[in-house]
Design an enzyme around this catalytic site. Structure first.
Site, mmCIF file in Angstrom:
data_model
loop_
_atom_site.group_PDB
_atom_site.id
_atom_site.type_symbol
_atom_site.label_atom_id
_atom_site.label_comp_id
_atom_site.label_asym_id
_atom_site.label_seq_id
_atom_site.Cartn_x
_atom_site.Cartn_y
_atom_site.Cartn_z
ATOM 1 N N ASP A 137 24.147 -55.597 80.733
ATOM 2 C CA ASP A 137 23.753 -55.091 81.862
ATOM 3 C C ASP A 137 22.868 -54.674 82.417
ATOM 4 O O ASP A 137 21.608 -54.545 83.043
ATOM 5 C CB ASP A 137 25.051 -53.780 81.783
ATOM 6 C CG ASP A 137 26.301 -54.492 81.533
ATOM 7 O OD1 ASP A 137 26.672 -55.192 81.840
ATOM 8 O OD2 ASP A 137 26.828 -53.384 80.743
ATOM 9 N N GLN A 284 30.370 -64.205 81.774
ATOM 10 C CA GLN A 284 29.042 -63.643 82.294
ATOM 11 C C GLN A 284 28.505 -63.388 80.881
ATOM 12 O O GLN A 284 27.004 -63.377 81.382
ATOM 13 C CB GLN A 284 28.826 -62.463 83.164
ATOM 14 C CG GLN A 284 29.276 -62.577 84.351
ATOM 15 C CD GLN A 284 29.538 -61.524 85.680
ATOM 16 O OE1 GLN A 284 29.085 -61.177 86.602
ATOM 17 N NE2 GLN A 284 30.682 -61.634 85.717
HETATM 18 O O1 F6P Z 1 29.004 -53.917 79.124
HETATM 19 C C1 F6P Z 1 29.156 -55.198 79.385
HETATM 20 C C2 F6P Z 1 29.945 -55.483 80.694
HETATM 21 O O2 F6P Z 1 30.358 -56.518 80.601
HETATM 22 C C3 F6P Z 1 30.051 -54.708 81.187
HETATM 23 O O3 F6P Z 1 28.850 -55.319 82.086
HETATM 24 C C4 F6P Z 1 31.531 -54.217 81.764
HETATM 25 O O4 F6P Z 1 31.928 -53.023 82.352
HETATM 26 C C5 F6P Z 1 31.859 -54.081 80.923
HETATM 27 O O5 F6P Z 1 31.371 -54.432 79.765
HETATM 28 C C6 F6P Z 1 33.813 -54.887 80.156
HETATM 29 O O6 F6P Z 1 34.369 -54.386 79.160
HETATM 30 P P1 F6P Z 1 34.944 -54.947 78.090
HETATM 31 O O7 F6P Z 1 34.810 -56.386 77.575
HETATM 32 O O8 F6P Z 1 35.288 -54.054 77.594
HETATM 33 O O9 F6P Z 1 36.368 -55.139 79.183
#
Ligand code: F6P
Length: 359
Positions: A137, A284
């Site tokens: 991020d 991503q």
């Molecule tokens: O912080 C990295 C990230 O990929 C964010 O961009 C996204 O909002 C979040 O983590 C998703 O989290 P999880 O892997 O818990 O679904």
């Protein structure tokens, strides 16, 4: 004997292993005494519950290009740090106890914002902690860049690139939803790199009228298709003016899976265009780190190891104005780094004709 612990916390990303390799190679190369390496498994959970393994230099050989984390990771939300786990374990005392049990001289913590807050807490509790700025991020305060960011831009950009062919063949509007949590760094960079027509990020609340106008303008100019790059945290001007609680309630009550679907539905309703959504999601965070991330991750690893050998603890490794440095954990913890709505890339993107939906 120098005893070090390594821990990866929060969401994974592409250059975690490259960073740990940088730490371990440097420590082994520069330490004046034998080194014992402990890999703590699954983030802070491993430190809380005593899950770790002894590691050798060989474990870090061949991992430069390997995505994910060889240690495993987990999320241990900071706001619940002082709430005992379901089985009654008190997290902070348990982590302190296990740090002492392992007789660690330093704990290297690779993590994002929440994880850095916990690292700061552990540092205040007397543990020697060095944090390294991980997150796709790029929202970590105190450093210009985080590792994972440039690789994630590449994945998101490739998604926008690949969508172009279908968008063009069918003359469609595509809404591509890009990660970034509460900030818009990846959508901004990937949107520009991928040639999006509209970029919507949380730092620049949008008005749907402006988004529709940008799509219609492109059509009037002869564009067969349009690409809208939307941050997962994009908000309207109306939502930005709402009290935080009311906005959270609205998001919780959302019928669609995410913001991109809301926006796509609204564009379809207001235009006669065929609209589709593409969500690259966790891809991503996946795959091999790009060259830039490998270099920055390696620099972070080297600087963290050198800081440890100097006895500089309670810090986060950072890059500021193109120089590697470290910043006190206390000055970083709890702050987010947002995109500047008046910053160069936004200004240049606007000059190019990209709409941010704000005007
Ligand atoms: O912080 C990295 C990230 O990929 C964010 O961009 C996204 O909002 C979040 O983590 C998703 O989290 P999880 O892997 O818990 O679904």
């Amino acid at each position: 004997m120098l005893r070090i612990g390594l821990l990866t916390s929060g969401g994974d990303c592409q250059a975690l292993n490259a960073t740990m390799r940088g730490i371990v190679k440097t420590i082994l190369n520069k330490a004046k005494e034998p080194v014992e390496i402990w890999g703590i498994e699954d983030g802070y959970q491993g430190l809380i519950y005593g899950r770790w393994r002894k590691m050798e230099w060989r474990d870090f050989s061949g991992v430069l290009t390997q995505g994910g984390t060889i240690l495993g990771t987990s999320r241990t939300p900071f706001k619940y740090l002082d709430q005992p786990e379901a089985d009654g374990v008190d997290k902070v005392p348990a982590m302190k106890k296990n740090y002492k049990k392992l007789k660690l001289d330093c704990l290297f913590m690779l993590g994002g914002n929440g994880s850095t807050k916990t690292a700061n807490r552990l540092s205040k509790e007397g543990l020697n902690v060095i944090a390294l700025p991980k997150t796709i991020d790029n929202d970590t305060w105190g450093t210009d860049i985080t590792f994972g960011f440039t690789s994630a831009i590449d994945v998101a950009t490739r998604c926008i690139d690949d969508i172009h062919t279908t968008a063009s063949s069918h003359g469609r509007v595509f809404v591509v939803e890009i990660m970034g949590h509460k900030v818009g760094w990846i959508p901004l960079y990937a949107g520009v790199a991928g040639g999006a027509d509209v970029i919507l990020i949380p730092e620049i609340p949008y008005d749907m009228d402006n988004v529709v106008e940008a799509i219609e303008r492109r059509e009037r100019d002869g564009g067969r298709f349009a690409i809208v790059a939307v941050a997962e945290g994009a908000i309207t001007k109306e939502e930005a003016a709402m009290p935080k609680k009311a906005y959270k309630k609205k998001v919780a009550a959302r019928v669609q899976p995410s913001v991109a679907y809301d926006i796509a539905e609204e564009i379809a309703r207001r235009t006669d265009r065929e609209v589709r959504v593409a969500v690259p999601g966790h891809t991503q965070r996946g795959g091999a780190p790009d060259a830039q991330d490998r270099i920055f991750a390696t620099q972070c690893g080297v600087e963290a190891a050198l800081a440890c050998l100097r006895g500089d603890f309670g810090v986060m490794i950072a890059k500021v104005d193109d120089k590697m440095c470290h910043v006190p954990l206390a000055s970083v913890a709890g702050k987010l780094k947002y995109v500047d709505p008046e910053g160069d890339l936004v200004r240049e993107a606007k000059a190019l004709g990209i709409s941010f939906g704000d005007e």
